[in-house]
Design a protein around this motif. Structure first.
Motif, PDB file in Angstrom:
ATOM      1  N   LEU A 162      -7.057   5.073   0.363  1.00 57.25           N
ATOM      2  CA  LEU A 162      -7.346   6.422  -0.102  1.00 57.25           C
ATOM      3  C   LEU A 162      -6.102   7.267   0.078  1.00 57.25           C
ATOM      4  N   PHE A 163      -5.612   7.848  -1.014  1.00 57.43           N
ATOM      5  CA  PHE A 163      -4.477   8.769  -0.961  1.00 57.43           C
ATOM      6  C   PHE A 163      -5.018  10.195  -1.048  1.00 57.43           C
ATOM      7  N   VAL A 164      -4.737  10.998  -0.023  1.00 56.06           N
ATOM      8  CA  VAL A 164      -5.199  12.387   0.025  1.00 56.06           C
ATOM      9  C   VAL A 164      -3.999  13.314  -0.109  1.00 56.06           C
ATOM     10  N   ALA A 165      -4.111  14.326  -0.931  1.00 57.23           N
ATOM     11  CA  ALA A 165      -3.035  15.307  -1.103  1.00 57.23           C
ATOM     12  C   ALA A 165      -3.574  16.711  -0.916  1.00 57.23           C
ATOM     13  N   GLY A 166      -2.710  17.598  -0.454  1.00 58.91           N
ATOM     14  CA  GLY A 166      -3.020  19.019  -0.435  1.00 58.91           C
ATOM     15  C   GLY A 166      -2.521  19.651  -1.721  1.00 58.91           C
ATOM     16  N   ARG A 167      -3.365  20.406  -2.378  1.00 52.85           N
ATOM     17  CA  ARG A 167      -2.974  21.001  -3.655  1.00 52.85           C
ATOM     18  C   ARG A 167      -1.733  21.884  -3.504  1.00 52.85           C
ATOM     19  N   GLU A 168      -1.565  22.516  -2.340  1.00 53.30           N
ATOM     20  CA  GLU A 168      -0.451  23.432  -2.107  1.00 53.30           C
ATOM     21  C   GLU A 168       0.571  22.832  -1.134  1.00 53.30           C
ATOM     22  N   SER A 169       0.795  21.536  -1.236  1.00 53.99           N
ATOM     23  CA  SER A 169       1.786  20.902  -0.359  1.00 53.99           C
ATOM     24  C   SER A 169       3.156  21.553  -0.530  1.00 53.99           C
ATOM     25  N   GLU A 170       3.798  21.797   0.595  1.00 56.71           N
ATOM     26  CA  GLU A 170       5.100  22.449   0.572  1.00 56.71           C
ATOM     27  C   GLU A 170       6.217  21.525   0.097  1.00 56.71           C
ATOM     28  N   PHE A 171       5.989  20.214   0.100  1.00 51.04           N
ATOM     29  CA  PHE A 171       7.086  19.269  -0.072  1.00 51.04           C
ATOM     30  C   PHE A 171       7.095  18.509  -1.389  1.00 51.04           C
TER      31      PHE A 171
ATOM     32  N   VAL B 131      -6.516  -5.099   9.417  1.00 45.64           N
ATOM     33  CA  VAL B 131      -6.760  -3.814   8.764  1.00 45.64           C
ATOM     34  C   VAL B 131      -7.924  -3.917   7.785  1.00 45.64           C
ATOM     35  N   ARG B 132      -8.857  -2.972   7.881  1.00 45.80           N
ATOM     36  CA  ARG B 132      -9.967  -2.900   6.928  1.00 45.80           C
ATOM     37  C   ARG B 132      -9.598  -2.054   5.728  1.00 45.80           C
ATOM     38  N   ASP B 133      -8.977  -0.901   5.992  1.00 40.93           N
ATOM     39  CA  ASP B 133      -8.594   0.005   4.914  1.00 40.93           C
ATOM     40  C   ASP B 133      -7.575   1.001   5.437  1.00 40.93           C
ATOM     41  N   ILE B 134      -7.017   1.800   4.526  1.00 40.42           N
ATOM     42  CA  ILE B 134      -5.891   2.684   4.833  1.00 40.42           C
ATOM     43  C   ILE B 134      -6.121   4.039   4.182  1.00 40.42           C
ATOM     44  N   VAL B 135      -5.783   5.100   4.919  1.00 44.64           N
ATOM     45  CA  VAL B 135      -5.808   6.460   4.375  1.00 44.64           C
ATOM     46  C   VAL B 135      -4.414   7.052   4.536  1.00 44.64           C
ATOM     47  N   ILE B 136      -3.819   7.486   3.430  1.00 45.83           N
ATOM     48  CA  ILE B 136      -2.491   8.112   3.434  1.00 45.83           C
ATOM     49  C   ILE B 136      -2.667   9.600   3.162  1.00 45.83           C
ATOM     50  N   VAL B 137      -2.157  10.430   4.075  1.00 40.21           N
ATOM     51  CA  VAL B 137      -2.401  11.866   4.028  1.00 40.21           C
ATOM     52  C   VAL B 137      -1.132  12.606   3.611  1.00 40.21           C
ATOM     53  N   ASP B 138      -1.121  13.095   2.405  1.00 37.09           N
ATOM     54  CA  ASP B 138      -0.038  13.876   1.811  1.00 37.09           C
ATOM     55  C   ASP B 138       1.348  13.279   2.072  1.00 37.09           C
ATOM     56  N   GLN B 139       1.535  12.057   1.603  1.00 31.49           N
ATOM     57  CA  GLN B 139       2.844  11.421   1.686  1.00 31.49           C
ATOM     58  C   GLN B 139       3.114  10.636   0.411  1.00 31.49           C
ATOM     59  N   THR B 140       4.149  11.015  -0.309  1.00 34.08           N
ATOM     60  CA  THR B 140       4.565  10.249  -1.476  1.00 34.08           C
ATOM     61  C   THR B 140       5.238   8.961  -1.023  1.00 34.08           C
ATOM     62  N   PRO B 141       5.049   7.856  -1.747  1.00 32.72           N
ATOM     63  CA  PRO B 141       5.690   6.605  -1.338  1.00 32.72           C
ATOM     64  C   PRO B 141       7.176   6.546  -1.663  1.00 32.72           C
ATOM     65  N   LYS B 142       7.645   7.477  -2.494  1.00 28.73           N
ATOM     66  CA  LYS B 142       9.063   7.525  -2.861  1.00 28.73           C
ATOM     67  C   LYS B 142       9.474   8.989  -2.910  1.00 28.73           C
ATOM     68  N   MET B 143      10.348   9.377  -1.998  1.00 33.09           N
ATOM     69  CA  MET B 143      10.717  10.786  -1.897  1.00 33.09           C
ATOM     70  C   MET B 143      11.805  11.181  -2.880  1.00 33.09           C
ATOM     71  N   LEU B 144      12.599  10.212  -3.337  1.00 37.55           N
ATOM     72  CA  LEU B 144      13.684  10.496  -4.272  1.00 37.55           C
ATOM     73  C   LEU B 144      13.139  10.545  -5.699  1.00 37.55           C
ATOM     74  N   ASN B 145      13.365  11.641  -6.370  1.00 40.89           N
ATOM     75  CA  ASN B 145      12.896  11.799  -7.745  1.00 40.89           C
ATOM     76  C   ASN B 145      13.831  11.108  -8.733  1.00 40.89           C
ATOM     77  N   ASP B 146      13.246  10.531  -9.774  1.00 40.61           N
ATOM     78  CA  ASP B 146      14.012  10.012 -10.899  1.00 40.61           C
ATOM     79  C   ASP B 146      13.088  10.002 -12.114  1.00 40.61           C
ATOM     80  N   ASP B 147      13.582   9.484 -13.240  1.00 38.27           N
ATOM     81  CA  ASP B 147      12.780   9.488 -14.463  1.00 38.27           C
ATOM     82  C   ASP B 147      11.497   8.682 -14.306  1.00 38.27           C
ATOM     83  N   ASP B 148      11.527   7.676 -13.433  1.00 40.23           N
ATOM     84  CA  ASP B 148      10.387   6.794 -13.233  1.00 40.23           C
ATOM     85  C   ASP B 148       9.391   7.346 -12.223  1.00 40.23           C
ATOM     86  N   TRP B 149       9.830   8.272 -11.372  1.00 38.12           N
ATOM     87  CA  TRP B 149       8.948   8.806 -10.316  1.00 38.12           C
ATOM     88  C   TRP B 149       9.281  10.278 -10.076  1.00 38.12           C
TER      89      TRP B 149
END
Length: 271
Positions: free
Chosen positions: A216-225, A115-133
């Protein structure tokens, strides 16, 4: 169009375009999305001189619906099997939604040797919310950790389809073949629900912190999730990572605003 056999015997499908001698870009779609959902990227990346491989994860698109392997580690192993089978080196991995976290599952077990590099498109690495995330799936917390995704993907009630405008909706219909799929609410098999639950309960932040290639982490400003701040928070985990937010863009970031997405990714790849 071609197939390969995964290390557990399952048939996996991929589509290849562009210059066979070009540097490879592997496109990995999200939950219930097929390789053809990258149609707005394939031509642009091929024209830029890349070898473009759009991958159907098991149970998705033209790949086999397997009786086993309905978890993220197996989906990560499938990406590794693709890299090995095609002998891809110096590859860029681009994962949208669940496809992004499948990349982390691959990196955790097999590393980044190809792998040379990675692009993550609108995906949080942790879907469960808590005080830390606080950057997970909207309203997903300890009290409903085992039930929120029991019947599929709930609608958090943010950024409705009607707010997208006709052009963005039309691109979604085309890329996801929604006209061919008919109308009505999506259905989920037991295998898909098992995969979705496993995906929702994972935490990939430690893998991101240790990864040794640029991301590179890419997000949509109006992500539904989830809030778009997940991209910057993810990038802050590793000094080799950066982030970008595309305005007026939802969870299907590469589909709704393909010109902005393609331009940003290609510029980053040429850094």
């Amino acid at each position: 169009m071609a197939d390969l056999t995964a290390s557990d015997g399952v048939r996996l499908h991929y589509d290849e375009s562009g210059d066979p001698s070009g540097r490879p870009i592997v496109l990995i779609a999200g939950f219930k999305a097929a390789a053809r959902s990258w149609r707005f990227q394939v031509r642009a990346f091929a024209r830029a001189g890349y070898r473009v491989i759009a991958f159907d994860r098991r149970g998705h698109g033209a790949s086999q619906v397997a009786t086993t392997g309905h978890d993220m580690p197996r989906h990560g192993a499938d990406i590794h099997d693709l890299l090995e089978a095609l002998d891809l080196r110096d590859a860029t991995l681009v994962g949208q939604s669940m496809g992004g976290n499948a990349i982390w599952a691959m990196v955790e077990r097999f590393g980044t040797g190809r792998v040379r590099d990675i692009v993550i498109v609108d995906q949080t690495p942790k879907m469960l919310n808590d005080d830390d995330w606080p950057h997970g799936f909207y309203d997903y917390e300890a009290s409903n950790a085992d039930t929120l995704f029991a019947e599929g993907i709930p609608d958090p009630g943010r950024h409705s389809a009607g707010s997208k405008g006709l052009a963005r909706i039309a691109r979604l219909v085309i890329a996801m073949d929604l006209l061919r799929g008919g109308r009505g609410e999506p259905t989920f098999t037991d295998a898909e629900l098992a995969l979705l639950h496993d995906h929702a309960t994972r935490d990939w932040r430690a893998v991101i912190a240790d990864v040794d290639v640029p991301v590179l982490f890419v997000a949509g400003r109006e992500s539904e999730f989830w809030p778009s701040e997940h991209a910057a928070a993810s990038a802050a985990l590793n000094p080799r990572a950066t982030s970008a937010v595309i305005e007026r863009d939802g969870h299907a970031t590469n589909i709704e605003q393909p010109a902005a997405f393609n331009r940003g990714v290609l510029e980053w790849l040429e850094r």
